[in-house]
Scaffold this motif. Structure first.
Motif, PDB file in Angstrom:
ATOM      1  N   UNK A  57     -10.490 -25.089 -18.322  1.00  0.00           N
ATOM      2  CA  UNK A  57      -9.783 -24.324 -19.355  1.00  0.00           C
ATOM      3  C   UNK A  57     -10.019 -22.834 -19.160  1.00  0.00           C
ATOM      4  N   UNK A  58      -8.942 -22.063 -19.160  1.00  0.00           N
ATOM      5  CA  UNK A  58      -9.044 -20.609 -19.056  1.00  0.00           C
ATOM      6  C   UNK A  58      -8.415 -20.003 -20.309  1.00  0.00           C
ATOM      7  N   UNK A  59      -9.222 -19.432 -21.203  1.00  0.00           N
ATOM      8  CA  UNK A  59      -8.697 -18.900 -22.469  1.00  0.00           C
ATOM      9  C   UNK A  59      -7.979 -17.563 -22.327  1.00  0.00           C
ATOM     10  N   UNK A  60      -8.057 -16.952 -21.155  1.00  0.00           N
ATOM     11  CA  UNK A  60      -7.346 -15.690 -20.904  1.00  0.00           C
ATOM     12  C   UNK A  60      -6.766 -15.782 -19.503  1.00  0.00           C
ATOM     13  N   UNK A  61      -5.744 -16.619 -19.360  1.00  0.00           N
ATOM     14  CA  UNK A  61      -5.302 -17.067 -18.037  1.00  0.00           C
ATOM     15  C   UNK A  61      -4.683 -15.975 -17.180  1.00  0.00           C
ATOM     16  N   UNK A  62      -4.085 -14.959 -17.810  1.00  0.00           N
ATOM     17  CA  UNK A  62      -3.439 -13.931 -16.993  1.00  0.00           C
ATOM     18  C   UNK A  62      -2.386 -14.541 -16.093  1.00  0.00           C
ATOM     19  N   UNK A  63      -2.588 -14.435 -14.780  1.00  0.00           N
ATOM     20  CA  UNK A  63      -1.650 -15.014 -13.820  1.00  0.00           C
ATOM     21  C   UNK A  63      -2.142 -16.366 -13.293  1.00  0.00           C
ATOM     22  N   UNK A  64      -3.047 -16.995 -14.036  1.00  0.00           N
ATOM     23  CA  UNK A  64      -3.544 -18.351 -13.735  1.00  0.00           C
ATOM     24  C   UNK A  64      -4.287 -18.431 -12.412  1.00  0.00           C
ATOM     25  N   UNK A 100      -7.656  -6.413 -18.147  1.00  0.00           N
ATOM     26  CA  UNK A 100      -8.822  -6.484 -17.270  1.00  0.00           C
ATOM     27  C   UNK A 100      -8.529  -7.429 -16.112  1.00  0.00           C
ATOM     28  N   UNK A 101      -8.732  -6.944 -14.900  1.00  0.00           N
ATOM     29  CA  UNK A 101      -8.473  -7.722 -13.692  1.00  0.00           C
ATOM     30  C   UNK A 101      -9.786  -8.254 -13.136  1.00  0.00           C
ATOM     31  N   UNK A 102      -9.822  -9.544 -12.864  1.00  0.00           N
ATOM     32  CA  UNK A 102     -11.006 -10.152 -12.266  1.00  0.00           C
ATOM     33  C   UNK A 102     -10.822 -10.208 -10.755  1.00  0.00           C
ATOM     34  N   UNK A 149       1.447 -14.208  -3.198  1.00  0.00           N
ATOM     35  CA  UNK A 149       0.335 -14.144  -4.143  1.00  0.00           C
ATOM     36  C   UNK A 149      -0.700 -13.119  -3.716  1.00  0.00           C
ATOM     37  N   UNK A 150      -0.968 -13.056  -2.417  1.00  0.00           N
ATOM     38  CA  UNK A 150      -1.919 -12.065  -1.904  1.00  0.00           C
ATOM     39  C   UNK A 150      -1.410 -10.645  -2.145  1.00  0.00           C
ATOM     40  N   UNK A 151      -0.095 -10.466  -1.978  1.00  0.00           N
ATOM     41  CA  UNK A 151       0.490  -9.138  -2.201  1.00  0.00           C
ATOM     42  C   UNK A 151       0.397  -8.748  -3.672  1.00  0.00           C
ATOM     43  N   UNK A 152       0.741  -9.685  -4.558  1.00  0.00           N
ATOM     44  CA  UNK A 152       0.652  -9.414  -5.991  1.00  0.00           C
ATOM     45  C   UNK A 152      -0.794  -9.104  -6.383  1.00  0.00           C
ATOM     46  N   UNK A 153      -1.711  -9.895  -5.829  1.00  0.00           N
ATOM     47  CA  UNK A 153      -3.119  -9.714  -6.172  1.00  0.00           C
ATOM     48  C   UNK A 153      -3.624  -8.360  -5.697  1.00  0.00           C
ATOM     49  N   UNK A 154      -3.172  -7.935  -4.521  1.00  0.00           N
ATOM     50  CA  UNK A 154      -3.597  -6.626  -4.020  1.00  0.00           C
ATOM     51  C   UNK A 154      -3.113  -5.525  -4.961  1.00  0.00           C
ATOM     52  N   UNK A 155      -1.853  -5.618  -5.383  1.00  0.00           N
ATOM     53  CA  UNK A 155      -1.292  -4.603  -6.271  1.00  0.00           C
ATOM     54  C   UNK A 155      -2.008  -4.577  -7.616  1.00  0.00           C
ATOM     55  N   UNK A 156      -2.236  -5.760  -8.172  1.00  0.00           N
ATOM     56  CA  UNK A 156      -2.916  -5.832  -9.465  1.00  0.00           C
ATOM     57  C   UNK A 156      -4.327  -5.273  -9.354  1.00  0.00           C
ATOM     58  N   UNK A 215       0.835  -1.203   0.000  1.00  0.00           N
ATOM     59  CA  UNK A 215       0.000   0.000   0.000  1.00  0.00           C
ATOM     60  C   UNK A 215       0.871   1.254   0.000  1.00  0.00           C
ATOM     61  N   UNK A 216       1.940   1.221   0.785  1.00  0.00           N
ATOM     62  CA  UNK A 216       2.851   2.364   0.806  1.00  0.00           C
ATOM     63  C   UNK A 216       3.542   2.532  -0.544  1.00  0.00           C
ATOM     64  N   UNK A 217       3.912   1.406  -1.150  1.00  0.00           N
ATOM     65  CA  UNK A 217       4.556   1.459  -2.463  1.00  0.00           C
ATOM     66  C   UNK A 217       3.600   2.030  -3.505  1.00  0.00           C
ATOM     67  N   UNK A 218       2.353   1.595  -3.453  1.00  0.00           N
ATOM     68  CA  UNK A 218       1.350   2.096  -4.394  1.00  0.00           C
ATOM     69  C   UNK A 218       1.136   3.593  -4.204  1.00  0.00           C
ATOM     70  N   UNK A 219       1.180   4.027  -2.958  1.00  0.00           N
ATOM     71  CA  UNK A 219       0.999   5.447  -2.668  1.00  0.00           C
ATOM     72  C   UNK A 219       2.174   6.264  -3.206  1.00  0.00           C
ATOM     73  N   UNK A 220       3.357   5.651  -3.224  1.00  0.00           N
ATOM     74  CA  UNK A 220       4.542   6.343  -3.729  1.00  0.00           C
ATOM     75  C   UNK A 220       4.460   6.588  -5.234  1.00  0.00           C
ATOM     76  N   UNK A 221       3.998   5.586  -5.973  1.00  0.00           N
ATOM     77  CA  UNK A 221       4.037   5.720  -7.431  1.00  0.00           C
ATOM     78  C   UNK A 221       2.736   6.253  -8.013  1.00  0.00           C
ATOM     79  N   UNK A 222       1.618   6.082  -7.260  1.00  0.00           N
ATOM     80  CA  UNK A 222       0.308   6.500  -7.776  1.00  0.00           C
ATOM     81  C   UNK A 222       0.116   5.913  -9.168  1.00  0.00           C
ATOM     82  N   UNK A 223      -0.196   6.760 -10.129  1.00  0.00           N
ATOM     83  CA  UNK A 223      -0.339   6.282 -11.514  1.00  0.00           C
ATOM     84  C   UNK A 223       0.793   6.798 -12.387  1.00  0.00           C
TER      85      UNK A 223
END
Length: 287
Positions: A230-237, A207-209, A187-194, A47-55
């Motif tokens: 089967x996932x036709x758009x697996x992303x990060x599986x 698109x993030x699900x 994985x939870x950290x990556x998912x939060x960031x994504x 969260x702190x990292x996200x706040x640093x970079x914003x968009x």
């Protein structure tokens, strides 16, 4: 006159108590106890990292730095464990220190001169050293190619503001200890960031699900052992991983291994598919 003691607590992430006697540091708790970063602390750092970079900056720079910290901490933990074992077997300190670096003791080959601690010694040279480290890691570990070496930190820091952001991110993650962090926590950290940056990336076609939707779909599908998913758009599986976890929880680990999972992905998305195939038993087709 008796000396007075005062105890200072470092920041949330370092959790490193420093004891002083008349301003002289006599010991640190980290010298005696290896304190692992918890899930909540890791998410808080994200969260702190996200706040640093914003968009202003692509969030993938956070992901790569976090992954590098994990690799470095893991290598250091493996080194210390190997060193202890070798010393107990009677090897000299010099022999044990050299042998503990051998590839056979480590999951990944990691050049010692580029460990997180070594990189931190030269902050001004961080962009160059990071680029060198990631390139060498990819060369020595084929399964990491296209994962750790897909971002150019030299180009990124041509703008002075970005250099300052990189230094702040690096120092923020320096307080984490990810040597034993489970894939689930990471994985939870990556998912939060994504998920946090999903609105921005959606404008770019990614698109993030949300995890709640993934869980709902898996429950509705209700996969069973011997089924094919089967996932036709697996992303990060994530969908396929959750399907496996669902079957494992409901039927057991042995039955879950019978679940056939097929992912379709593009080469350019940077997902470590070779590693996922080996560890998760995925079948992968590329567009």
């Amino acid at each position: 006159m008796r000396s007075t003691w005062d105890q200072q607590q470092s920041n949330t992430f370092q959790k490193n108590k420093i004891y002083r006697m008349n301003s002289f540091v006599v010991m640190t708790l980290a010298d005696y106890i290896e304190i692992e970063t918890t899930r909540d602390e890791l998410i808080r750092a994200c969260k702190q990292a996200a706040d640093l970079i914003r968009t202003r900056v692509d969030y993938k720079y956070i992901l790569v730095l976090l992954f590098l910290k994990r690799l470095s901490d893991e290598w250091k933990r493996e080194y210390n464990e190997a060193l202890k074992t070798l010393l107990e077997k009677g090897l000299s300190k010099e022999e044990a220190e050299n042998l503990a670096k051998d590839r056979s003791f480590h999951r990944f080959e990691y050049p010692e001169r580029y460990t997180w601690e070594e990189l931190r010694k030269n902050i001004n040279g961080l962009p160059v050293r990071l680029s060198e480290a990631l390139k060498l890691l990819a060369e020595k570990n084929p399964e990491l190619q296209g994962v750790v070496d897909r971002l150019d930190f030299l180009e990124f820091t041509r703008h002075r503001d970005n250099f300052d952001i990189l230094v702040q991110l690096f120092e923020l993650f320096s307080g984490l200890n990810l040597g034993r962090a489970s894939d689930s926590i990471l994985g939870d950290a990556y998912e939060w960031l994504i998920g946090y940056f999903a609105p921005q990336k959606a404008k770019e076609g990614e698109v993030f699900t949300p995890s709640e939707v993934v869980d709902l779909i898996v429950r509705i599908v209700d996969p069973k052992p011997m089924d094919s998913v089967y996932d036709p758009a697996a992303g990060y599986a994530r969908m396929l991983i959750r399907a496996y976890d669902y079957v494992k929880q409901k039927y057991g680990e042995e039955e879950a291994r019978e679940l056939d999972r097929l992912a379709e992905e593009t080469k350019k998305n940077g997902v470590p598919w070779d590693k996922l195939k080996a560890e998760l038993g995925l079948r992968v087709t590329r567009l």
